[in-house]
Design an enzyme around this catalytic site. Structure first.
Site, mmCIF file in Angstrom:
data_model
loop_
_atom_site.group_PDB
_atom_site.id
_atom_site.type_symbol
_atom_site.label_atom_id
_atom_site.label_comp_id
_atom_site.label_asym_id
_atom_site.label_seq_id
_atom_site.Cartn_x
_atom_site.Cartn_y
_atom_site.Cartn_z
ATOM 1 N N ILE A 117 0.823 -1.206 0.000
ATOM 2 C CA ILE A 117 0.000 0.000 0.000
ATOM 3 C C ILE A 117 0.859 1.259 0.000
ATOM 4 C CG2 ILE A 117 -1.697 1.312 1.352
ATOM 5 C CD1 ILE A 117 -2.917 -1.242 2.262
ATOM 6 N N GLU A 118 2.081 1.165 0.471
ATOM 7 C CA GLU A 118 2.932 2.360 0.547
ATOM 8 C C GLU A 118 3.734 2.540 -0.741
ATOM 9 O OE1 GLU A 118 4.701 3.297 4.401
ATOM 10 O OE2 GLU A 118 3.557 1.633 5.261
ATOM 11 N N MET A 119 4.930 1.981 -0.822
ATOM 12 C CA MET A 119 5.730 2.190 -2.026
ATOM 13 C C MET A 119 5.592 1.044 -3.027
ATOM 14 S SD MET A 119 8.981 3.981 -0.090
ATOM 15 C CE MET A 119 9.683 4.988 -1.396
#
Length: 263
Positions: A161-163
């Site tokens: 979900i982040e990078m």
């Protein structure tokens, strides 16, 4: 260690409560001159904080210079490399997100959002906290899953979900970049970039952000005029009636615990 800190604090003579009663006709304010005199004395003579029984509080103190672990000593070159990595979207799968996308220096090293946006504009699960004092906090993340800054630095890269990337994918990209190969070789004196070096460089940069010259730090170091009267009243309220030091004490103003506030 916490117990010994509490016992040491308790052993010092402390003014009994209440102190510096409100000035005549100003029931909402403590006497400013009295507070100024009280907090111009050594912190061992400040009024004891109002905390719940059993709370292991520590006296307020200036932030010390951050010290990394023995296997990751800080150098100017390592901090510079970490800064470059922190602001470079090369570490994300899309090449559109950097660490600084969620930890913006113009927003206090956070992003001001309820939750951050990550890979593919996915909303995150939690908001991005400021990393300004991350050198003084452990464990890290809102759930404490990272024991060190070195470990924490690699998690967002691999979070879908982040990078949205993988640590090894990011490392392979860095290995293909001649400029990064030269920078890593100069810092680590090793011929091949690896994930441990990536985490160490970013962690060294994050430790360099530690703020140590705020007005409050100067006050705690003995500059008794660094806080104005309103701020001094706020400090007294923080220590006493507001009960803030139940959770926020010591140099980093934290108990390094995890609390469900029901929000």
């Amino acid at each position: 260690m916490l117990v010994s800190a509490v016992l040491a604090s308790a052993a010092q003579p402390r003014p009994s409560q209440p102190v510096c009663a409100p000035a005549p006709g100003k029931a909402e304010r403590w006497d400013g001159a009295c507070l100024r005199a009280l907090y111009s004395s050594p912190s061992t003579r400040w009024p004891a904080p109002e905390v719940e029984p059993g709370v292991a509080w520590k006296e307020l103190a200036p932030l010390p210079s951050p010290v990394g672990p023995p296997d990751n000593p800080s150098t100017p070159a390592k901090v510079a490399l970490g800064r470059r990595l922190f602001f470079d979207p090369v570490l994300s799968k899309s090449r559109q997100l950097a660490c600084a996308s969620c930890h913006d220096p113009d927003l206090g090293w956070a992003d001001g959002r309820r939750v951050s946006f990550g890979h593919g504009r996915q909303p995150g699960r939690r908001n991005a906290p400021s990393i300004a004092t991350s050198a003084h906090v452990a464990p890290l993340f809102w759930d404490g899953r990272a024991a060190t800054l070195e470990g924490q630095a690699l998690h967002p890269i691999a979070d879908p979900i982040e990078m949205g990337f993988t640590t090894q994918g990011a490392v392979r990209r860095l290995r293909r970049d001649a400029s990064y190969r030269a920078d890593f070789a100069a810092v680590f004196a090793q011929p091949r970039i690896d994930a441990a070096q990536l985490g160490q460089a970013i962690a060294a940069f994050e430790r360099s952000l530690s703020p140590r010259n705020s007005r409050f730090d100067r006050f705690l170091r003995g500059d008794t005029r660094a806080l104005d009267d309103a701020q001094l009243r706020g400090l007294h309220l923080f220590r006493t009636q507001a009960g803030c030091m139940n959770c926020h004490s010591g140099a980093a103003l934290t108990d390094n615990g995890f609390h469900n506030l029901g929000l």
